[in-house]
Design a protein around this motif. Structure first.
Motif, PDB file in Angstrom:
ATOM      1  N   LYS A 553     -12.022   5.102   4.371  1.00  0.00           N
ATOM      2  CA  LYS A 553     -11.082   5.373   5.455  1.00  0.00           C
ATOM      3  C   LYS A 553     -11.705   5.137   6.821  1.00  0.00           C
ATOM      4  N   GLN A 554     -13.008   5.366   6.944  1.00  0.00           N
ATOM      5  CA  GLN A 554     -13.690   5.112   8.218  1.00  0.00           C
ATOM      6  C   GLN A 554     -15.110   4.643   7.937  1.00  0.00           C
ATOM      7  N   TYR A 555     -15.516   3.648   8.715  1.00  0.00           N
ATOM      8  CA  TYR A 555     -16.791   3.003   8.451  1.00  0.00           C
ATOM      9  C   TYR A 555     -17.316   2.421   9.749  1.00  0.00           C
ATOM     10  N   ALA A 556     -18.624   2.552   9.979  1.00  0.00           N
ATOM     11  CA  ALA A 556     -19.256   1.987  11.177  1.00  0.00           C
ATOM     12  C   ALA A 556     -20.629   1.463  10.791  1.00  0.00           C
ATOM     13  N   HIS A 557     -21.134   0.505  11.532  1.00  0.00           N
ATOM     14  CA  HIS A 557     -22.469  -0.031  11.279  1.00  0.00           C
ATOM     15  C   HIS A 557     -23.501   0.755  12.088  1.00  0.00           C
ATOM     16  N   PHE A 558     -24.439   1.368  11.376  1.00  0.00           N
ATOM     17  CA  PHE A 558     -25.441   2.245  11.987  1.00  0.00           C
ATOM     18  C   PHE A 558     -26.855   1.822  11.616  1.00  0.00           C
ATOM     19  N   THR A 559     -27.022   1.038  10.542  1.00  0.00           N
ATOM     20  CA  THR A 559     -28.323   0.913   9.897  1.00  0.00           C
ATOM     21  C   THR A 559     -29.169  -0.284  10.313  1.00  0.00           C
ATOM     22  N   SER A 560     -28.677  -1.165  11.183  1.00  0.00           N
ATOM     23  CA  SER A 560     -29.466  -2.351  11.543  1.00  0.00           C
ATOM     24  C   SER A 560     -29.412  -2.665  13.036  1.00  0.00           C
ATOM     25  N   PRO A 561     -29.840  -1.752  13.894  1.00  0.00           N
ATOM     26  CA  PRO A 561     -29.755  -2.014  15.345  1.00  0.00           C
ATOM     27  C   PRO A 561     -30.732  -3.074  15.831  1.00  0.00           C
ATOM     28  N   ILE A 562     -31.727  -3.455  15.025  1.00  0.00           N
ATOM     29  CA  ILE A 562     -32.637  -4.530  15.425  1.00  0.00           C
ATOM     30  C   ILE A 562     -31.899  -5.863  15.444  1.00  0.00           C
ATOM     31  N   ARG A 563     -30.947  -6.037  14.527  1.00  0.00           N
ATOM     32  CA  ARG A 563     -30.308  -7.347  14.367  1.00  0.00           C
ATOM     33  C   ARG A 563     -28.810  -7.352  14.624  1.00  0.00           C
ATOM     34  N   ARG A 564     -28.193  -6.191  14.936  1.00  0.00           N
ATOM     35  CA  ARG A 564     -26.753  -6.157  15.226  1.00  0.00           C
ATOM     36  C   ARG A 564     -26.499  -5.256  16.429  1.00  0.00           C
ATOM     37  N   TYR A 565     -25.791  -5.787  17.419  1.00  0.00           N
ATOM     38  CA  TYR A 565     -25.504  -5.012  18.620  1.00  0.00           C
ATOM     39  C   TYR A 565     -24.539  -3.874  18.307  1.00  0.00           C
ATOM     40  N   ALA A 566     -23.659  -4.057  17.328  1.00  0.00           N
ATOM     41  CA  ALA A 566     -22.708  -2.998  16.962  1.00  0.00           C
ATOM     42  C   ALA A 566     -23.441  -1.723  16.568  1.00  0.00           C
ATOM     43  N   ASP A 567     -24.532  -1.844  15.834  1.00  0.00           N
ATOM     44  CA  ASP A 567     -25.304  -0.675  15.410  1.00  0.00           C
ATOM     45  C   ASP A 567     -25.946   0.017  16.601  1.00  0.00           C
ATOM     46  N   LEU A 568     -26.375  -0.772  17.586  1.00  0.00           N
ATOM     47  CA  LEU A 568     -26.943  -0.195  18.805  1.00  0.00           C
ATOM     48  C   LEU A 568     -25.899   0.638  19.542  1.00  0.00           C
ATOM     49  N   VAL A 569     -24.661   0.154  19.568  1.00  0.00           N
ATOM     50  CA  VAL A 569     -23.572   0.913  20.193  1.00  0.00           C
ATOM     51  C   VAL A 569     -23.369   2.241  19.471  1.00  0.00           C
ATOM     52  N   VAL A 570     -23.402   2.229  18.145  1.00  0.00           N
ATOM     53  CA  VAL A 570     -23.229   3.464  17.362  1.00  0.00           C
ATOM     54  C   VAL A 570     -24.392   4.419  17.612  1.00  0.00           C
ATOM     55  N   HIS A 571     -25.613   3.914  17.711  1.00  0.00           N
ATOM     56  CA  HIS A 571     -26.767   4.766  18.038  1.00  0.00           C
ATOM     57  C   HIS A 571     -26.566   5.440  19.394  1.00  0.00           C
ATOM     58  N   ARG A 572     -26.121   4.666  20.372  1.00  0.00           N
ATOM     59  CA  ARG A 572     -25.895   5.250  21.699  1.00  0.00           C
ATOM     60  C   ARG A 572     -24.796   6.312  21.657  1.00  0.00           C
ATOM     61  N   ALA A 573     -23.783   6.071  20.837  1.00  0.00           N
ATOM     62  CA  ALA A 573     -22.714   7.058  20.707  1.00  0.00           C
ATOM     63  C   ALA A 573     -23.245   8.354  20.098  1.00  0.00           C
ATOM     64  N   LEU A 574     -24.117   8.253  19.097  1.00  0.00           N
ATOM     65  CA  LEU A 574     -24.709   9.450  18.488  1.00  0.00           C
ATOM     66  C   LEU A 574     -25.606  10.186  19.484  1.00  0.00           C
ATOM     67  N   ILE A 575     -26.357   9.436  20.284  1.00  0.00           N
ATOM     68  CA  ILE A 575     -27.229  10.055  21.299  1.00  0.00           C
ATOM     69  C   ILE A 575     -26.397  10.804  22.321  1.00  0.00           C
ATOM     70  N   ALA A 576     -25.301  10.187  22.778  1.00  0.00           N
ATOM     71  CA  ALA A 576     -24.434  10.852  23.753  1.00  0.00           C
ATOM     72  C   ALA A 576     -23.746  12.068  23.146  1.00  0.00           C
ATOM     73  N   ALA A 577     -23.300  11.954  21.907  1.00  0.00           N
ATOM     74  CA  ALA A 577     -22.576  13.059  21.267  1.00  0.00           C
ATOM     75  C   ALA A 577     -23.472  14.275  21.047  1.00  0.00           C
ATOM     76  N   HIS A 578     -24.760  14.049  20.784  1.00  0.00           N
ATOM     77  CA  HIS A 578     -25.685  15.153  20.525  1.00  0.00           C
ATOM     78  C   HIS A 578     -26.464  15.577  21.770  1.00  0.00           C
ATOM     79  N   GLY A 579     -26.297  14.858  22.884  1.00  0.00           N
ATOM     80  CA  GLY A 579     -27.025  15.205  24.101  1.00  0.00           C
ATOM     81  C   GLY A 579     -28.515  15.000  23.975  1.00  0.00           C
ATOM     82  N   TRP A 580     -28.927  13.916  23.313  1.00  0.00           N
ATOM     83  CA  TRP A 580     -30.340  13.672  23.040  1.00  0.00           C
ATOM     84  C   TRP A 580     -31.061  12.942  24.163  1.00  0.00           C
TER      85      TRP A 580
END
Length: 756
Positions: A553-580
């Motif tokens: 039902k929901q899926y995002a790319h998180f596991t390859s930020p070295i080679r995909r910009y989409a994963d980098l966006v998801v990492h930044r979203a997690l950092i913002a959501a957790h206040g890291w």
């Protein structure tokens, strides 16, 4: 009336006043009026004929100099990071001048290939003759192509390298850019589109010998416009990065997080660890850790690294090279989870029940240290009871628990019923000098599937976490097939003797039932390929429409930020959501997510096409030495112009032109996807076993032409010299003319009857 100036005076004036070179400007400067203007016009005409001046519209200039305002093309940055440009029009006798672009902070960002309007100043410097300041950036409207230059008596021609393209381009003597016979060149169209004869082109760049093995991937890089050179400022940012201290991060250095990758992998962006859950409420359950390199710490929003990574969108992989999204200082070092090195990471701890269902997860921003980097083969052998000295101590405490967690996930996967395509992956083996030595199919081990399942679960956890926290992100979206594509798949299945459910809401389990029917039969590969072709293209979007292929039902790319910009966006979203930290998703990033999703979906498709074209060219090069050889295969596509055949030995796709199908006329049935001979009734359709002969293989284009010898064991009759027999072909022109005359007479009779 003032005396007429000498020719030397006129040339001196034009040189000193490059912006005032119209005839009226020159007349005003020397006080020339009335009848004397005729004499001035004559003098200018003589200077033009003598080669001292060149008339451009209503102005005159020295042909060996550039006008003060010129349209130019930006070249790639040099070793010092400076941007230079070259004029699009140069008529001088010497080499075209080099222009240094003097950039200002307010200027638009420029890249290689951009067309710009520059204000030029002539200078005396070692590597450039002009300095240019940007007036404005122009649209790239000229059509470009790659091809092989063929020398002619006057200029030459460009033979395209794109498969299926037969249009040649004419090159005038002044537009060859010094290209030599047989060189690979990049060119652009010039002149009017509606002119008669061959279209004209101007050569922009010479790319070398197309027969060289290294040219195969270079052709794809140039043809698809993949950026393969990092600007100096991007390299400088990457090389200035330093290892991350523990600080406020979660200390994960004691967890034996191991990496499992291909044996030749240079970067390691994910590490895994599992153990049995010691919670008595979850007997038989598992705890699974997936740690991913913390690329977001190094690639900050708005930085030079970020702009370049977004522009590239992803890394592109070729058999002989990788065009990375990030410079080597990051992708191969600080963002790679090397064995024994402390590395920053984002990690997710997931709890599974005994049947592999995820019942909880928690994200951490941590610091880890991997005890081992294993290949798929090493991990599999250790689990199968054949450990090496390296894996002996890891087998029971680390490797076996990983496989136990994987077996539980397989149970959950079976319940979920994602699409179970079974398509062999080709592996092209190259010699040290880049030549193809063999083409084989990759082995699929449980170790491969283990990592895939772990990554899918971590991606699901990231999407669920950000959805729960109502944080913007880019989803990986895969919508269900269109009705038309499903109907085409149903027809292929029916023609192969299988049934496919109809009249109900499509689910992946319905497609899996079809795949199961075909498994082990002669139609196995055909049904898998046809099912794949019926799928829509996955893409990135800030809106969630689910992932049909994975049945999620929901899926995002998180596991390859070295080679995909989409994963980098998801990492930044997690950092913002957790206040890291301050390196999370910014308001500007969030506002720009639709455009970012569309852009990186496009760069992903670009890389896929480039990789496929490169594989085709390598296969054509490999088979070019076997022209005349007979091979077996299966019909994988049917069109009006011929058949596509996938060869068993290499998986290469070749075309059997309809003219080579035997001595009769073949009718194309688009609905049934068949070609039928009107004399013998021979029907050629998808999935049929055939024997073919390699007629031609063109490495430069990747084209492979085949002759059909047998279909389902039956030999074909030889083609006639005219390509069609009289009996089997369409009516001759004379008969067609009589039929037309008969129809005209009939129409006249009807009109006379109506008038009566």
């Amino acid at each position: 009336m003032a005396d007429l100036p000498t020719k030397a005076d006129i040339l001196r004036w034009i040189s000193d006043n490059p912006t005032l070179t119209a005839k009226r400007d020159i007349a005003r400067a020397f006080g020339i009026k009335g009848q004397a203007r005729v004499d001035l016009k004559r003098m200018l005409k003589e200077l033009e004929e003598e080669g001292h001046l060149e008339k451009r519209k209503k102005t005159y200039r020295d042909p060996d100099t550039l006008p003060p305002v010129s349209v130019c093309e930006v070249m790639r940055p040099d070793a010092d990071g400076d941007l230079h440009a070259k004029p699009l029009e140069w008529t001088g006798d010497g080499p075209e001048p080099r222009i240094l672009i003097v950039e200002r902070q307010s200027d638009a960002a420029l890249g290689a290939g951009d067309r710009v309007l520059l204000r030029l100043t002539q200078v005396k410097a070692g590597d450039h003759a002009y300095e240019g300041r940007l007036i404005r950036k122009l649209n790239r409207t000229a059509m470009r192509m790659l091809g092989i230059f063929r020398q002619g008596a006057e200029g030459g021609r460009i033979v395209p390298i794109e498969k299926g393209s037969d249009k040649e381009w004419l090159v005038r003597p002044g537009d060859t850019h010094g290209a030599h016979e047989g060189e690979l060149v990049e060119a652009e169209r010039v002149g009017s589109k509606d002119r008669m004869g061959l279209p004209r082109a101007r050569i922009l760049d010479r790319l070398g010998d197309p027969s060289e093995p290294k040219s195969v991937s270079l052709i794809a890089i140039a043809q698809h416009g993949i950026p393969d050179h990092f600007p100096d400022e991007v390299i400088a940012e990457a090389e200035a990065a330093e290892p991350v201290p523990l600080g406020d991060r979660t200390d994960l250095r004691d967890l034996p997080l191991i990496t499992i990758d291909p044996s030749d992998a240079r970067d390691h962006d994910d590490a895994v660890y599992a153990h049995a859950d010691d919670d008595p409420r979850n007997q038989g359950g598992h705890v699974l850790w997936v740690a991913i390199a913390d690329v977001a710490h190094y690639v900050r929003p708005g930085s030079e690294l970020d702009r370049e990574a977004r522009k590239r969108g992803n890394s592109t992989y070729f058999p002989d090279r990788v065009v990375p999204m990030l410079p080597e200082a990051l992708s191969g070092d600080l963002c790679s989870l090397h064995e024994g090195a402390e590395r920053a990471c984002l990690a997710v701890r997931m709890v599974l029940d005994r049947e592999g269902t995820k019942i909880g997860h928690q994200f951490h921003r941590g610091l880890m240290c991997s005890p081992a980097a294993l290949s798929y083969e090493e991990a599999q052998a250790a689990y199968d009871g054949e450990p090496t000295d390296k894996t002996e101590s890891l087998r029971d405490p680390v490797i076996v628990p990983l496989f136990n967690a994987y077996h539980a996930l397989r149970t959950a996967r079976h319940k979920r019923q994602p699409l179970e395509l079974d398509l062999p992956e080709r592996r092209i083996e190259l010699s040290p000098d880049g030549r193809v030595t063999s083409v084989a199919f990759r082995d699929r081990l449980d170790a491969h599937r283990l990592i895939e399942e772990f990554m899918v679960l971590a991606n699901v956890a990231a999407a669920e976490e950000l959805g729960k926290r109502r944080t913007a992100l880019l989803y990986r979206v895969h919508e269900e097939p269109s009705p038309d594509k499903l109907e085409a798949l149903r027809e292929v299945a029916g023609a192969s003797g299988f049934t496919m459910a109809k009249g109900q809401v499509l689910q992946t389990r319905h497609l899996n039932q079809l795949l199961a029917q075909a498994q082990g039969t002669e139609f196995d590969e055909l049904i898998n390929m046809s099912t794949l072709r019926s799928m829509t293209q996955a893409y990135y979007s800030p809106e969630n429409f689910g992932h049909f292929g994975l049945a999620l039902k929901q899926y995002a790319h998180f596991t390859s930020p070295i080679r995909r910009y989409a994963d980098l966006v998801v990492h930044r979203a997690l950092i913002a959501a957790h206040g890291w930290g301050k390196d999370g998703l910014t308001p500007h990033d969030i506002e720009d997510l639709p455009q970012t999703g569309e852009h990186i979906s496009g760069t992903e498709r670009r890389s896929m096409l480039a990789e496929r074209d490169t594989t085709d060219r390598y296969l054509a090069a490999f088979l070019s030495e076997r022209v005349g050889s007979e091979m077996t295969g299966r019909i994988s596509g049917v069109q009006k112009f011929g058949l596509f055949v996938k060869l068993d030995e290499t998986g290469a796709d070749g075309l059997v032109p309809v003219r080579a199908l035997g001595g009769e006329y073949f009718h194309f049935d688009a609905d049934a996807q068949t070609l039928m001979g009107d004399r013998t009734g021979l029907t050629l359709g998808l999935g049929q076993r055939v024997t073919v002969r390699i007629a031609d293989a063109v490495p430069a284009t990747g084209g492979l032409v085949l002759d059909l010898l047998e279909a389902e064991g039956a030999a074909l009759s030889a083609p006639s010299s005219r390509g069609r027999t009289r009996r089997g072909g369409p009516p001759p022109k004379r008969a067609k003319g009589k039929a037309k005359a008969k129809k005209t007479a009939r129409d006249r009779k009807v009109k006379r009857t109506r008038r009566g």
